[in-house]
Design an enzyme around this catalytic site. Structure first.
Site, PDB file in Angstrom:
ATOM      1  N   GLU A  94       0.802  -1.263  -0.034  1.00 19.69           N
ATOM      2  CA  GLU A  94      -0.044  -0.140   0.162  1.00 19.69           C
ATOM      3  C   GLU A  94       0.816   1.126  -0.156  1.00 19.69           C
ATOM      4  OE1 GLU A  94      -3.800  -1.868   2.293  1.00 19.69           O
ATOM      5  OE2 GLU A  94      -2.420  -0.850   3.315  1.00 19.69           O
ATOM      6  N   CYS A 107       3.634   8.412   0.804  1.00 21.14           N
ATOM      7  CA  CYS A 107       4.116   7.623   1.740  1.00 21.14           C
ATOM      8  C   CYS A 107       4.259   6.306   0.977  1.00 21.14           C
ATOM      9  CB  CYS A 107       2.978   7.513   2.858  1.00 21.14           C
ATOM     10  SG  CYS A 107       3.623   6.301   4.177  1.00 21.14           S
ATOM     11  N   CYS A 114       6.697  -6.712   6.787  1.00 25.41           N
ATOM     12  CA  CYS A 114       7.888  -6.059   7.467  1.00 25.41           C
ATOM     13  C   CYS A 114       8.983  -7.119   8.333  1.00 25.41           C
ATOM     14  CB  CYS A 114       7.264  -4.896   8.490  1.00 25.41           C
ATOM     15  SG  CYS A 114       8.767  -4.000   9.298  1.00 25.41           S
ATOM     16  N   CYS A 118       7.056  -4.480  15.541  1.00 26.25           N
ATOM     17  CA  CYS A 118       6.598  -3.386  16.396  1.00 26.25           C
ATOM     18  C   CYS A 118       5.134  -3.818  16.774  1.00 26.25           C
ATOM     19  CB  CYS A 118       6.578  -2.136  15.680  1.00 26.25           C
ATOM     20  SG  CYS A 118       8.269  -1.680  15.070  1.00 26.25           S
ATOM     21  N   CYS A 121       2.042  -1.850  15.341  1.00 35.54           N
ATOM     22  CA  CYS A 121       1.694  -1.724  14.062  1.00 35.54           C
ATOM     23  C   CYS A 121       0.926  -2.720  13.229  1.00 35.54           C
ATOM     24  CB  CYS A 121       3.163  -1.631  13.374  1.00 35.54           C
ATOM     25  SG  CYS A 121       3.338  -1.644  11.505  1.00 35.54           S
ATOM     26  N   CYS A 339      -0.628   6.150   9.921  1.00 35.07           N
ATOM     27  CA  CYS A 339       0.484   5.529  10.170  1.00 35.07           C
ATOM     28  C   CYS A 339       0.322   4.333  11.073  1.00 35.07           C
ATOM     29  CB  CYS A 339       1.411   6.504  11.090  1.00 35.07           C
ATOM     30  SG  CYS A 339       2.685   7.423  10.297  1.00 35.07           S
TER      31      CYS A 339
HETATM   32  S1  SF4 Z   1       6.249   0.421  12.395  1.00 36.92           S
HETATM   33 FE1  SF4 Z   1       5.504  -1.554  11.611  1.00 36.92          FE
HETATM   34  S2  SF4 Z   1       6.289  -1.240   9.427  1.00 36.92           S
HETATM   35 FE2  SF4 Z   1       7.566   0.269  10.458  1.00 36.92          FE
HETATM   36  S3  SF4 Z   1       9.251  -1.044  11.162  1.00 36.92           S
HETATM   37 FE3  SF4 Z   1       7.717  -1.527  12.754  1.00 36.92          FE
HETATM   38  S4  SF4 Z   1       6.729  -3.277  12.206  1.00 36.92           S
HETATM   39 FE4  SF4 Z   1       7.831  -2.401  10.366  1.00 36.92          FE
END
Ligand code: SF4
Length: 346
Positions: A94, A107, A114, A118, A121, A339
């Site tokens: 995306e 963005c 990923c 995190c 996220c 975000c």
């Molecule tokens: S915030 Fe999400 S996309 Fe960004 S590094 Fe952490 S896990 Fe990966």
């Protein structure tokens, strides 16, 4: 079995020139094709109207152009646009267009899923499937530039690498894409309008500094206390704040470019005076500014937006210490484009 054709955009201009010479044509033909591929973002060889039909057929026989396709475009009430982008192998990433009265920011994503984890996220819930190629990153930017011209009557003005993925875990391809984006033969954008946002991979930050890149650096910090940061960004156990700090000092020493810290304040996680004091201390290591970002819930019980009082406390204490701070309201929440919300939900 049919041979798999190579993506022509993996070739440099020099390699294209050599290809044409080897096929009994002029090296200059390579420049023309390169211009179609990058300057004009051609999606097919048929669009290359100043190239003879026979040559176009020869290209068709030897190569493919693995363009992305915007499968679905969603528009938010606040003007934000989210693209679901289908890659040549049918994976989806995306990218988001964020308009303000004075600028349009893209963005973009750098990985499918990923590599990191995190806790707050949505992208982290998708496992990393692969890195994006330079042309797949470039194409996302071209698609948003086109949408900006179509819907807002102006070209794209800024780019942030803050979509899906950790850009520094796909370092070579991200830098190759930025090279194309900033090259006069590509989009000719100034590198000062590009920000690479990382969760903080110290070794790669130093490598970028050594490469003397001209784009800006943002770090998703979210806490300047190891214990807290590790609980929300587990890779912090491997790359603790002391290493990050050293890398950021190195970055500033080499580039003289101020660092932006992206920071979300969550209720009960990092909303105390102690958290603010740690952030103030961290900000003093290298010239920096702080973006306090409004949190977008991802349907999780643990992460909740902090009270306004906590945000105000952060703002006042940072300002009192001479640190520039901006409170960023979230955009595109109604279409999951904000975000940390990118997770192919549409
Ligand atoms: S915030 Fe999400 S996309 Fe960004 S590094 Fe952490 S896990 Fe990966």
């Amino acid at each position: 079995m049919q041979a798999i054709k190579k993506d022509i955009r993996a070739l440099t201009k020099e390699q294209l020139r050599t290809f044409f010479e080897a096929h009994g044509d002029k090296a200059f033909r390579g420049n023309q094709v390169y211009e179609w591929l990058w300057g004009k973002a051609a999606h097919s060889f048929d669009e290359m109207t100043n190239i003879s039909k026979e040559t176009r057929q020869m290209l068709e026989d030897n190569f493919v152009i693995n363009n992305i396709r915007v499968d679905q475009m969603q528009r938010s009430n606040d003007g934000t646009i989210k693209n679901a982008v289908r890659l040549h192998d049918d994976l989806i990433v995306e990218s988001v267009l964020i308009p303000t009265p004075t600028r349009t920011t893209a963005c973009v994503s750098s990985q499918v899923g990923c590599s990191l984890d995190c806790k707050f996220c949505a992208t982290a819930k998708l496992k990393r499937m692969r890195n994006l190629n330079p042309d797949e990153i470039y194409d996302q930017v071209v698609a948003i530039d086109n949408e900006s011209r179509l819907y807002f009557d102006r070209p794209l003005s800024n780019i942030v690498f803050m979509g899906m993925g950790e850009p520094l875990m796909n370092y070579n391809n991200v830098l190759a894409a930025i090279d194309k984006i900033t090259s006069p033969e590509g989009l000719g954008m100034s590198p000062r309008r590009i920000t690479v946002s990382t969760s903080g991979v110290p070794k790669m930050i130093k490598k970028m500094a050594d490469t003397e890149v001209k784009f800006k650096l943002a770090v998703s910090l979210h806490s300047a206390i190891d214990e807290v940061r590790t609980s929300i960004m587990p890779f912090n156990a491997t790359f603790p704040l002391a290493d990050l700090r050293e890398a950021l000092e190195y970055w500033y020493g080499k580039t003289k470019s101020r660092i932006t810290y992206e920071y979300v304040v969550w209720k009960g996680i990092n909303d105390t005076r102690n958290d603010v004091d740690a952030l103030v201390k961290f900000c003093k290591f290298a010239p920096s500014k702080v973006n306090l970002i409004e949190y977008n819930p991802i349907g999780d019980e643990v992460f909740k937006q902090a009270d306004n009082r906590a945000i105000e406390m952060y703002q006042q204490i940072l300002e009192r210490n001479g640190i520039t701070v901006t409170v960023r309201r979230s955009r595109g929440k109604d279409i999951d484009a904000a975000c940390g919300q990118l997770a192919n939900k549409s």
